[in-house]
Design a protein around this motif. Structure first.
Motif, PDB file in Angstrom:
ATOM      1  N   GLU A  35       0.842  -1.181   0.000  1.00  0.00           N
ATOM      2  CA  GLU A  35       0.000   0.000   0.000  1.00  0.00           C
ATOM      3  C   GLU A  35       0.885   1.241   0.000  1.00  0.00           C
ATOM      4  OE1 GLU A  35      -2.977  -0.374   3.008  1.00  0.00           O
ATOM      5  OE2 GLU A  35      -3.798  -2.179   2.085  1.00  0.00           O
ATOM      6  N   TYR A  36       0.405   2.317   0.520  1.00  0.00           N
ATOM      7  CA  TYR A  36       1.071   3.602   0.556  1.00  0.00           C
ATOM      8  C   TYR A  36       2.539   3.465   0.940  1.00  0.00           C
ATOM      9  CZ  TYR A  36       2.019   8.407   1.942  1.00  0.00           C
ATOM     10  OH  TYR A  36       2.558   9.656   2.057  1.00  0.00           O
ATOM     11  N   ASN A  37       3.428   4.085   0.160  1.00  0.00           N
ATOM     12  CA  ASN A  37       4.882   4.063   0.397  1.00  0.00           C
ATOM     13  C   ASN A  37       5.451   2.648   0.517  1.00  0.00           C
ATOM     14  OD1 ASN A  37       5.128   6.835   0.308  1.00  0.00           O
ATOM     15  ND2 ASN A  37       4.902   7.079   2.509  1.00  0.00           N
ATOM     16  N   GLN A  38       4.933   1.730  -0.276  1.00  0.00           N
ATOM     17  CA  GLN A  38       5.382   0.340  -0.304  1.00  0.00           C
ATOM     18  C   GLN A  38       5.244  -0.354   1.050  1.00  0.00           C
ATOM     19  OE1 GLN A  38       9.103  -0.284  -2.355  1.00  0.00           O
ATOM     20  NE2 GLN A  38       8.774   1.533  -3.605  1.00  0.00           N
ATOM     21  N   GLN A  39       4.270   0.084   1.813  1.00  0.00           N
ATOM     22  CA  GLN A  39       3.989  -0.513   3.109  1.00  0.00           C
ATOM     23  C   GLN A  39       3.229  -1.814   2.901  1.00  0.00           C
ATOM     24  OE1 GLN A  39       2.613   2.200   6.198  1.00  0.00           O
ATOM     25  NE2 GLN A  39       0.911   0.812   6.563  1.00  0.00           N
ATOM     26  N   LEU A  40       3.715  -2.904   3.474  1.00  0.00           N
ATOM     27  CA  LEU A  40       3.095  -4.214   3.296  1.00  0.00           C
ATOM     28  C   LEU A  40       1.992  -4.437   4.320  1.00  0.00           C
ATOM     29  CD1 LEU A  40       3.141  -6.907   1.738  1.00  0.00           C
ATOM     30  CD2 LEU A  40       4.793  -7.738   3.418  1.00  0.00           C
ATOM     31  N   THR A  41       0.819  -4.836   3.816  1.00  0.00           N
ATOM     32  CA  THR A  41      -0.335  -5.153   4.652  1.00  0.00           C
ATOM     33  C   THR A  41      -0.806  -6.553   4.303  1.00  0.00           C
ATOM     34  OG1 THR A  41      -1.029  -2.847   4.798  1.00  0.00           O
ATOM     35  CG2 THR A  41      -2.718  -4.512   5.198  1.00  0.00           C
ATOM     36  N   CYS A  42      -1.070  -7.368   5.322  1.00  0.00           N
ATOM     37  CA  CYS A  42      -1.588  -8.717   5.092  1.00  0.00           C
ATOM     38  C   CYS A  42      -2.849  -8.934   5.912  1.00  0.00           C
ATOM     39  CB  CYS A  42      -0.568  -9.785   5.483  1.00  0.00           C
ATOM     40  SG  CYS A  42       0.878  -9.852   4.403  1.00  0.00           S
ATOM     41  N   SER A  43      -3.769  -9.689   5.335  1.00  0.00           N
ATOM     42  CA  SER A  43      -4.953 -10.118   6.067  1.00  0.00           C
ATOM     43  C   SER A  43      -4.951 -11.636   6.113  1.00  0.00           C
ATOM     44  CB  SER A  43      -6.226  -9.584   5.412  1.00  0.00           C
ATOM     45  OG  SER A  43      -6.376 -10.119   4.116  1.00  0.00           O
ATOM     46  N   TYR A  44      -5.490 -12.166   7.197  1.00  0.00           N
ATOM     47  CA  TYR A  44      -5.507 -13.604   7.434  1.00  0.00           C
ATOM     48  C   TYR A  44      -6.923 -13.975   7.849  1.00  0.00           C
ATOM     49  CZ  TYR A  44      -0.570 -12.450   7.958  1.00  0.00           C
ATOM     50  OH  TYR A  44       0.697 -11.968   7.760  1.00  0.00           O
ATOM     51  N   LYS A  45      -7.512 -14.932   7.137  1.00  0.00           N
ATOM     52  CA  LYS A  45      -8.867 -15.364   7.462  1.00  0.00           C
ATOM     53  C   LYS A  45      -8.899 -16.881   7.473  1.00  0.00           C
ATOM     54  CE  LYS A  45     -13.699 -14.821   6.059  1.00  0.00           C
ATOM     55  NZ  LYS A  45     -14.123 -15.589   7.161  1.00  0.00           N
ATOM     56  N   ILE A  46      -9.543 -17.419   8.496  1.00  0.00           N
ATOM     57  CA  ILE A  46      -9.699 -18.865   8.601  1.00  0.00           C
ATOM     58  C   ILE A  46     -11.057 -19.143   9.247  1.00  0.00           C
ATOM     59  CG2 ILE A  46      -8.438 -18.939  10.777  1.00  0.00           C
ATOM     60  CD1 ILE A  46      -7.454 -21.728  10.048  1.00  0.00           C
ATOM     61  N   GLY A  47     -11.805 -20.049   8.663  1.00  0.00           N
ATOM     62  CA  GLY A  47     -13.118 -20.403   9.192  1.00  0.00           C
ATOM     63  C   GLY A  47     -14.075 -19.227   9.168  1.00  0.00           C
ATOM     64  N   ASN A  48     -15.096 -19.309  10.013  1.00  0.00           N
ATOM     65  CA  ASN A  48     -16.113 -18.258  10.098  1.00  0.00           C
ATOM     66  C   ASN A  48     -15.820 -17.240  11.188  1.00  0.00           C
ATOM     67  OD1 ASN A  48     -17.805 -19.427   8.081  1.00  0.00           O
ATOM     68  ND2 ASN A  48     -18.472 -20.940   9.589  1.00  0.00           N
ATOM     69  N   ASP A  49     -14.911 -17.582  12.097  1.00  0.00           N
ATOM     70  CA  ASP A  49     -14.785 -16.788  13.307  1.00  0.00           C
ATOM     71  C   ASP A  49     -13.441 -16.123  13.550  1.00  0.00           C
ATOM     72  OD1 ASP A  49     -17.464 -17.392  14.207  1.00  0.00           O
ATOM     73  OD2 ASP A  49     -16.730 -19.426  14.573  1.00  0.00           O
ATOM     74  N   PHE A  50     -12.531 -16.151  12.561  1.00  0.00           N
ATOM     75  CA  PHE A  50     -11.241 -15.513  12.773  1.00  0.00           C
ATOM     76  C   PHE A  50     -10.805 -14.715  11.549  1.00  0.00           C
ATOM     77  CE2 PHE A  50      -6.643 -15.129  12.692  1.00  0.00           C
ATOM     78  CZ  PHE A  50      -6.420 -14.573  13.929  1.00  0.00           C
ATOM     79  N   SER A  51     -10.444 -13.469  11.826  1.00  0.00           N
ATOM     80  CA  SER A  51      -9.915 -12.583  10.790  1.00  0.00           C
ATOM     81  C   SER A  51      -8.937 -11.619  11.467  1.00  0.00           C
ATOM     82  CB  SER A  51     -11.062 -11.811  10.131  1.00  0.00           C
ATOM     83  OG  SER A  51     -10.572 -10.950   9.147  1.00  0.00           O
TER      84      SER A  51
END
Length: 123
Positions: A35-51
């Motif tokens: 994202e902005y200024n080559q800043q790394l962002t990650c999202s992690y999702k598993i199942g219905n109840d964790f993000s």
């Protein structure tokens, strides 16, 4: 938890149920972007109840945000002070055969590990 069915056809049919680990499922549910200024962002999702979202991975002001985490659901997250990693665990609704089926997420590099020692070292 997703299960994979393996079939073997030798002298007849035999089926084996193999449970996908929390680690494997979390790796599949990981998405990263610069994202902005080559800043790394990650999202992690598993199942219905964790993000989970980690913004500014590797920076001094990295932010770790639990978007969804439910101990009574299929997955939930905690934070380990010793190693500095997010621990993703199976919740009450998850009927896994292994109560120690964890995954560890590093805020330093965004990688997912199978054990806290590797996560702490940041391989």
């Amino acid at each position: 938890m997703k299960k994979i069915i393996l079939a073997t056809f030798l002298s007849g049919c035999s089926f084996a149920m193999v449970e996908a680990s929390t680690y494997d499922l979390l790796v599949k549910g990981k998405q990263c972007a610069e994202e902005y200024n080559q800043q790394l962002t990650c999202s992690y999702k598993i199942g219905n109840d964790f993000s989970l979202a980690i913004v500014g991975i590797g920076l001094p002001d990295t932010a770790v945000t639990f978007m969804k985490s439910d101990f009574n659901g299929d997955y939930y997250g905690t934070f380990g002070l010793l190693h500095g990693c997010v621990i993703v665990k199976t919740g009450v609704k998850n009927k896994t055969s292994d109560p120690f089926d964890f995954a560890f997420v590093s805020h330093k590099n965004g990688k997912i590990y199978k054990d806290w020692q590797s996560c702490k070292a940041g391989f």
